[in-house]
Design a protein around this motif. Sequence first.
Motif, PDB file in Angstrom:
ATOM      1  N   LEU A 113      -7.418  -0.555   3.559  1.00  0.00           N
ATOM      2  CA  LEU A 113      -6.609  -0.281   2.362  1.00  0.00           C
ATOM      3  C   LEU A 113      -7.263   0.776   1.484  1.00  0.00           C
ATOM      4  CD1 LEU A 113      -5.647  -3.949   1.825  1.00  0.00           C
ATOM      5  CD2 LEU A 113      -4.009  -2.099   2.127  1.00  0.00           C
ATOM      6  N   LYS A 114      -8.577   0.727   1.422  1.00  0.00           N
ATOM      7  CA  LYS A 114      -9.309   1.713   0.626  1.00  0.00           C
ATOM      8  C   LYS A 114      -9.134   3.111   1.246  1.00  0.00           C
ATOM      9  CE  LYS A 114     -12.299   3.061  -2.458  1.00  0.00           C
ATOM     10  NZ  LYS A 114     -11.790   3.303  -3.817  1.00  0.00           N
ATOM     11  N   ASP A 134      -5.752   4.360   0.353  1.00  0.00           N
ATOM     12  CA  ASP A 134      -5.727   4.805  -1.046  1.00  0.00           C
ATOM     13  C   ASP A 134      -6.393   6.170  -1.217  1.00  0.00           C
ATOM     14  OD1 ASP A 134      -4.336   2.653  -1.970  1.00  0.00           O
ATOM     15  OD2 ASP A 134      -6.118   1.495  -2.556  1.00  0.00           O
ATOM     16  N   SER A 162       0.843  -1.205   0.000  1.00  0.00           N
ATOM     17  CA  SER A 162       0.000   0.000   0.000  1.00  0.00           C
ATOM     18  C   SER A 162       0.875   1.251   0.000  1.00  0.00           C
ATOM     19  CB  SER A 162      -0.891  -0.002   1.251  1.00  0.00           C
ATOM     20  OG  SER A 162      -0.125   0.425   2.368  1.00  0.00           O
ATOM     21  N   PRO A 163       0.270   2.402  -0.303  1.00  0.00           N
ATOM     22  CA  PRO A 163       1.072   3.643  -0.334  1.00  0.00           C
ATOM     23  C   PRO A 163       1.372   4.254   1.036  1.00  0.00           C
ATOM     24  CG  PRO A 163      -1.168   4.048  -1.132  1.00  0.00           C
ATOM     25  CD  PRO A 163      -1.091   2.593  -0.819  1.00  0.00           C
ATOM     26  N   ASP A 205      -4.193   8.794   0.039  1.00  0.00           N
ATOM     27  CA  ASP A 205      -3.068   8.920  -0.887  1.00  0.00           C
ATOM     28  C   ASP A 205      -3.480   9.734  -2.126  1.00  0.00           C
ATOM     29  OD1 ASP A 205      -0.373   8.329  -1.700  1.00  0.00           O
ATOM     30  OD2 ASP A 205      -1.253   6.961  -3.183  1.00  0.00           O
ATOM     31  N   ASP A 206      -4.689   9.469  -2.598  1.00  0.00           N
ATOM     32  CA  ASP A 206      -5.208  10.257  -3.724  1.00  0.00           C
ATOM     33  C   ASP A 206      -5.280  11.733  -3.335  1.00  0.00           C
ATOM     34  OD1 ASP A 206      -5.468   8.029  -5.260  1.00  0.00           O
ATOM     35  OD2 ASP A 206      -7.645   7.812  -5.000  1.00  0.00           O
TER      36      ASP A 206
END
Lengths: 331, 307
Positions: B253-254, B257, B32-33, B260-261
């Motif tokens: 995880l979502k 994300d 993951s980021p 991160d976006d």
Amino acid sequence: MELVCPAGNLPALKAAVDNGADAVYMGFRDDTNARHFAGLNFNHNKAELGIDYAHDRGARVFVAINTFPQPSGWKRWQAAVDSAADLGVDVLIVADIGVMDYARERWPDLTLHLSVQGSATTHEAIRFYSEAFGIRRAVLPRVLSMKQVEQVINESPVEIEVFGFGSLCVMVEGRCLLSSYVTGRSPNTFGACSPGSHVRWEETPTALESRLNGVLIDRYERDEPAGYPTLCKGRFQVGGHTFYALEEPTSLNTLPILPELKRMGVAAIKVEGRQRSPAYVAKVTRVLRAAIDACNLDPDGFTPDAAWLKELETVSEGVQTTLGALHRPWQ
Amino acid sequence: MPIKRPRLALGPLSYFWTEEQLLEFYQQIADSPVDIVYLGETICSKRRSLDSDQWLTLGRTLQEAGKEVVLSTLTLIEAGSELGALHRLCQSDEFLIEANDLAAVQLLKGKSFVAGPATNIYNQRTLSFLTKMGMRRWVPSVELGHEPLVDLQENRPEGVETELLVWGRLPLAYSARCYTARAHNLPKDDCQLRCLDYPDGMLLSTREEKPFLTINGIQTQSALTQNLSHQFDNLCQLGVDVLRISPQSRGTLKVIDLFDDLRNQRTTVEEVAAWVAKLAPLGSCDGYWHGEAGMEKHLEQIEGASS
């Protein structure tokens, strides 16, 4: 063992001193202490009178400055420390690292005790405060078993004070934010838990409901005695059952284990209840004084007098008293 | 002054998962980021799905995947055995340590450390004192809102980073009593590890069935999830260095994300706030940020915008 009793106001202070307290503890009239309730605590003038009264009779005076200042309030905490030092108090009871750092620098001769709000449950945590700020005593959170209290005492660089009687916090003091989650005000930031300003009682056709900032804390049938909605002492639903999910409304009473506490080397017994009446303070102080004296005289033969226990029962919160975490045989 | 892109941290897991659940979860985290991963048990010493060697091995794996790994300490230390484990953890020089109790700060003397949210840093003087002791990152008490944070950020000592819980249930209290065991009528010393049955804790509701708190062994959390995604621009302007996301069994995880976006400007604050809110099991809150009751919610309008 020193007997340390609550002084929510001048009459309570006098009641404690007159009934045999070795020391009394008090706070100023603002959010710098953990009993920041309306009508409670001392202004400068009253504090002066109280300190003189206690000192004239050989009792020590502790001032609790045991909440956690945020930037906008910092000056108030600083002023409280200065004021206590000016008043010539014997001890400051402190919890915040910043406040300790200030007190140590500005008033190096002032004795510091670590408040229960400092959440120190091990000798290593106590060692931190001792090495960094020279604290001379630590008050233990009411979460340790007897064996754990003894371990702390054996290794602690400073003397240990434990709670002996009064209302019971089931959460680690200094680490409970439940009250601010519901009301915006917590013991840490505001000096009060489940503040009265947010309590609402509602009569329904069948029951009496207590709410804290709108959240239903408990519901009492007609014949049930209702208690103050301290939010951890309400009845809630977990897994389909309704019960005291966190804590039943009980009081701590260590009378039966006084000889054990003495043998372990406990330096002081603290009575909770700065929010309680002078009559409460007088009664509890009188009983604890008699019990500690009897225990000192003959620790092996000590048994709590039935009359003492009966007297304490009349002032306990809820219907029963417990040894709290102290009775646990396990970790 | 150019605004720095914040790093993302995955806070320590507060629940009790099986070894299999744990390893699978952190394997996904490796890809993951997220930049920083906090590992270890912070709630209850009886939770031993992984032993200390396994945590270290996991730490090395994540490090190889490019993550900064921090080991978190137990928050409430009572038993001698717990203090012994803390000693061993603090002696290790392999990873940075997050101190969740002052005993850990004491044992980390002379080393760098992160101060977790239960270390009660509320003011400048405390911040400065602990920075002198070696603190290089701090996580404010969750009670601290925007206003005090502005002040603390302005006067922050050189070299210390600020990390803020932006998504997760609020850690509210710790006790000697185990509420999960109590809810099952079990004594704490024979809890039968019931926490394993509740990968996101047990719900505690009021008597009018309103979700209120989460029972997690000896810890009490909020039922609502704190969501500060809509404050992203504010957080960047304040110079918050690290955004903490607290793990849960689903959707973590979502959430990572989405944040991160957000920091890479691949999407808007409104969109993320709306999406991320759907991942909060029982709804979200942001009252503490506004200096109010933690359970209050100001982000309703934003959340509603895209839903």
